[in-house]
Design a protein around this motif. Structure first.
Motif, PDB file in Angstrom:
ATOM      1  N   ALA A   1      30.721  40.053  37.222  1.00  0.00           N
ATOM      2  CA  ALA A   1      32.147  40.101  37.592  1.00  0.00           C
ATOM      3  C   ALA A   1      32.376  39.483  38.964  1.00  0.00           C
ATOM      4  O   ALA A   1      33.376  38.786  39.189  1.00  0.00           O
ATOM      5  CB  ALA A   1      32.635  41.546  37.563  1.00  0.00           C
ATOM      6  N   TRP A   2      31.463  39.725  39.896  1.00  0.00           N
ATOM      7  CA  TRP A   2      31.572  39.097  41.220  1.00  0.00           C
ATOM      8  C   TRP A   2      31.537  37.577  41.096  1.00  0.00           C
ATOM      9  O   TRP A   2      32.356  36.885  41.686  1.00  0.00           O
ATOM     10  CB  TRP A   2      30.421  39.547  42.106  1.00  0.00           C
ATOM     11  N   ASN A   3      30.577  37.080  40.322  1.00  0.00           N
ATOM     12  CA  ASN A   3      30.429  35.640  40.185  1.00  0.00           C
ATOM     13  C   ASN A   3      31.648  35.005  39.525  1.00  0.00           C
ATOM     14  O   ASN A   3      32.009  33.867  39.841  1.00  0.00           O
ATOM     15  CB  ASN A   3      29.166  35.314  39.385  1.00  0.00           C
ATOM     16  N   ARG A   4      32.287  35.741  38.609  1.00  0.00           N
ATOM     17  CA  ARG A   4      33.481  35.228  37.931  1.00  0.00           C
ATOM     18  C   ARG A   4      34.762  35.582  38.673  1.00  0.00           C
ATOM     19  O   ARG A   4      35.838  35.128  38.301  1.00  0.00           O
ATOM     20  CB  ARG A   4      33.570  35.807  36.518  1.00  0.00           C
ATOM     21  N   GLN A   5      34.634  36.424  39.740  1.00  0.00           N
ATOM     22  CA  GLN A   5      35.798  36.924  40.471  1.00  0.00           C
ATOM     23  C   GLN A   5      36.785  37.579  39.489  1.00  0.00           C
ATOM     24  O   GLN A   5      37.993  37.300  39.502  1.00  0.00           O
ATOM     25  CB  GLN A   5      36.471  35.820  41.270  1.00  0.00           C
ATOM     26  N   ALA A   6      36.255  38.450  38.659  1.00  0.00           N
ATOM     27  CA  ALA A   6      37.054  39.112  37.629  1.00  0.00           C
ATOM     28  C   ALA A   6      38.172  39.948  38.256  1.00  0.00           C
ATOM     29  O   ALA A   6      37.977  40.616  39.279  1.00  0.00           O
ATOM     30  CB  ALA A   6      36.147  39.999  36.770  1.00  0.00           C
ATOM     31  N   LYS A   7      39.322  39.918  37.638  1.00  0.00           N
ATOM     32  CA  LYS A   7      40.484  40.625  38.182  1.00  0.00           C
ATOM     33  C   LYS A   7      40.328  42.134  38.124  1.00  0.00           C
ATOM     34  O   LYS A   7      40.917  42.856  38.935  1.00  0.00           O
ATOM     35  CB  LYS A   7      41.744  40.195  37.432  1.00  0.00           C
ATOM     36  N   TRP A   8      39.529  42.639  37.154  1.00  0.00           N
ATOM     37  CA  TRP A   8      39.400  44.084  37.021  1.00  0.00           C
ATOM     38  C   TRP A   8      38.685  44.733  38.196  1.00  0.00           C
ATOM     39  O   TRP A   8      38.730  45.966  38.360  1.00  0.00           O
ATOM     40  CB  TRP A   8      38.700  44.455  35.715  1.00  0.00           C
ATOM     41  N   LEU A   9      38.051  43.933  39.050  1.00  0.00           N
ATOM     42  CA  LEU A   9      37.351  44.489  40.203  1.00  0.00           C
ATOM     43  C   LEU A   9      38.286  45.230  41.155  1.00  0.00           C
ATOM     44  O   LEU A   9      37.832  46.034  41.972  1.00  0.00           O
ATOM     45  CB  LEU A   9      36.624  43.375  40.966  1.00  0.00           C
ATOM     46  N   ILE A  10      39.589  44.967  41.037  1.00  0.00           N
ATOM     47  CA  ILE A  10      40.547  45.622  41.927  1.00  0.00           C
ATOM     48  C   ILE A  10      40.503  47.142  41.780  1.00  0.00           C
ATOM     49  O   ILE A  10      40.852  47.879  42.715  1.00  0.00           O
ATOM     50  CB  ILE A  10      41.975  45.089  41.676  1.00  0.00           C
ATOM     51  N   VAL A  11      40.063  47.634  40.630  1.00  0.00           N
ATOM     52  CA  VAL A  11      39.980  49.086  40.439  1.00  0.00           C
ATOM     53  C   VAL A  11      38.942  49.712  41.353  1.00  0.00           C
ATOM     54  O   VAL A  11      38.948  50.934  41.575  1.00  0.00           O
ATOM     55  CB  VAL A  11      39.681  49.445  38.971  1.00  0.00           C
ATOM     56  N   LEU A  12      38.060  48.882  41.909  1.00  0.00           N
ATOM     57  CA  LEU A  12      37.026  49.378  42.820  1.00  0.00           C
ATOM     58  C   LEU A  12      37.468  49.354  44.279  1.00  0.00           C
ATOM     59  O   LEU A  12      36.700  49.732  45.163  1.00  0.00           O
ATOM     60  CB  LEU A  12      35.748  48.544  42.661  1.00  0.00           C
ATOM     61  N   ARG A  13      38.702  48.940  44.524  1.00  0.00           N
ATOM     62  CA  ARG A  13      39.158  48.794  45.908  1.00  0.00           C
ATOM     63  C   ARG A  13      39.078  50.086  46.715  1.00  0.00           C
ATOM     64  O   ARG A  13      38.681  50.057  47.895  1.00  0.00           O
ATOM     65  CB  ARG A  13      40.577  48.227  45.942  1.00  0.00           C
TER      66      ARG A  13
END
Length: 338
Positions: A10-22
């Protein structure tokens, strides 16, 4: 696929769902800043080694090219009369720590990168999470002018006189978010406080490096093999490194376009089953992985598949040497030829 691999992808793809980890990133920032200030203010004690310490690290999780850079700098310093030693966390090793890394050391005990460093340079090296204990053990055995810490940029308990941060432009800073929303260990502003070495083939900075591919070699040669590397074959690209895409780019730069990717977590402990495929096509891998694979092959002498290793060497801009020589001179370390 493990959670770590899912997040890495997800980091490598800059996935949008990562925002849930903010929210977790906010907690990480708070803990990081608080810990740093406790050390910088003197409320938590820092260790000042009796010889200068140089840290080579990065502000991102995963590979940046710092190990080839460290190996190159050690060789450069050794060739110019500087008595240098190395310490490292020894990630992936079981210890007991602190542990000296010798030419006979195995990755299971001291970690794969320390084995690669010592096999490439024969430098005095000690690994362990307690950097003070590692340095003290190193100095008990060797008279040194300089100690290089492999990583440890965020280890505030250790005083340092020189900091080099490797910034890989191929990977960049991702979404520029701190862990775990992004892969930054520290805020981007940290780059303004240290010497930044840009890892790129077409750098924008005068302080830069790139990796130059050397001739591939067989990890398991035999008398009935020609040992001639053929770029036209189909390969299994077996890698357990922080940023596998860099290796794939390297293969393509060599003219190897036919390969199947088999990725494993960084510092992965291979099993012989990981190297078994339905056909007889050869494997191609990195030197870091080869350190782990060689003991495995010794345990399984009947393994027949060719394993080709692609070595890389760091190539530095002339400005890097100028800056290094100046930084060392300010510490009273003079190079015999530099």
């Amino acid at each position: 696929m493990s959670i770590a691999q899912i997040i890495q992808d997800a980091w490598n793809r800059q996935a949008k769902w990562l925002i849930v980890l903010r929210p977790l990133s906010w907690l990480y920032r708070l803990g990081f800043v608080l810990n740093r200030q406790l050390y910088l203010s003197g409320l938590k004690q820092r260790y000042h080694a009796p010889v200068p310490v140089m840290i080579i690290g990065n502000i991102t999780v995963g590979g940046s090219g710092k190990t080839p850079l460290l190996i190159h700098l050690v060789k450069y310093l050794q060739g110019n009369g500087v008595r240098v030693g190395v310490i490292s966390r020894g990630y992936g090793g079981s210890g007991p720590f602190p542990a000296q890394v010798t030419l006979d050391a195995v990755p299971e005990t001291v970690g794969d990168e320390p084995c690669l460093i010592v096999q490439s340079t024969d430098v005095p090296m000690v690994v362990g999470s307690n950097r003070k204990a590692s340095i003290e053990l190193l100095l008990q055995q060797h008279d040194l002018d300089l100690i290089i810490s492999d990583d440890g940029l965020q280890h505030w308990a250790l005083e340092r006189q020189i900091e080099w941060i490797v910034l890989d432009n191929n990977r960049g800073l991702g979404n520029e978010k701190l862990l775990p929303e992004g892969y930054l260990r520290e805020p981007i502003a940290r780059l303004n406080q240290s010497t930044v070495i840009e890892h790129a083939y077409q750098p924008k900075s005068a302080l830069s490096m790139h990796l130059q591919v050397a001739e591939p070699y067989l990890l398991n040669p035999s008398y009935d093999q020609a040992e001639i590397f053929d770029t036209s074959l189909d390969y299994y690209a077996v890698v357990g490194i922080g940023f596998p895409q860099r290796f794939y780019n390297t293969l393509e730069s060599m003219g190897v376009y036919q390969f199947q990717c088999h990725e494993f977590p960084d510092h992965y402990d291979y099993e012989i089953q990981d190297l078994q495929f339905e056909d007889t096509n050869p494997i191609i891998t990195t030197e870091k992985d080869a350190v782990k694979l060689l003991p495995l092959l010794k345990q399984h002498p009947d393994f027949q598949r060719e394993i080709w290793v692609v070595p890389v060497e760091a190539v530095l801009s002339s400005e890097c040497y100028q800056v290094l020589n100046q930084q060392l001179a300010e510490l009273g370390i003079t190079l015999s030829q530099g």
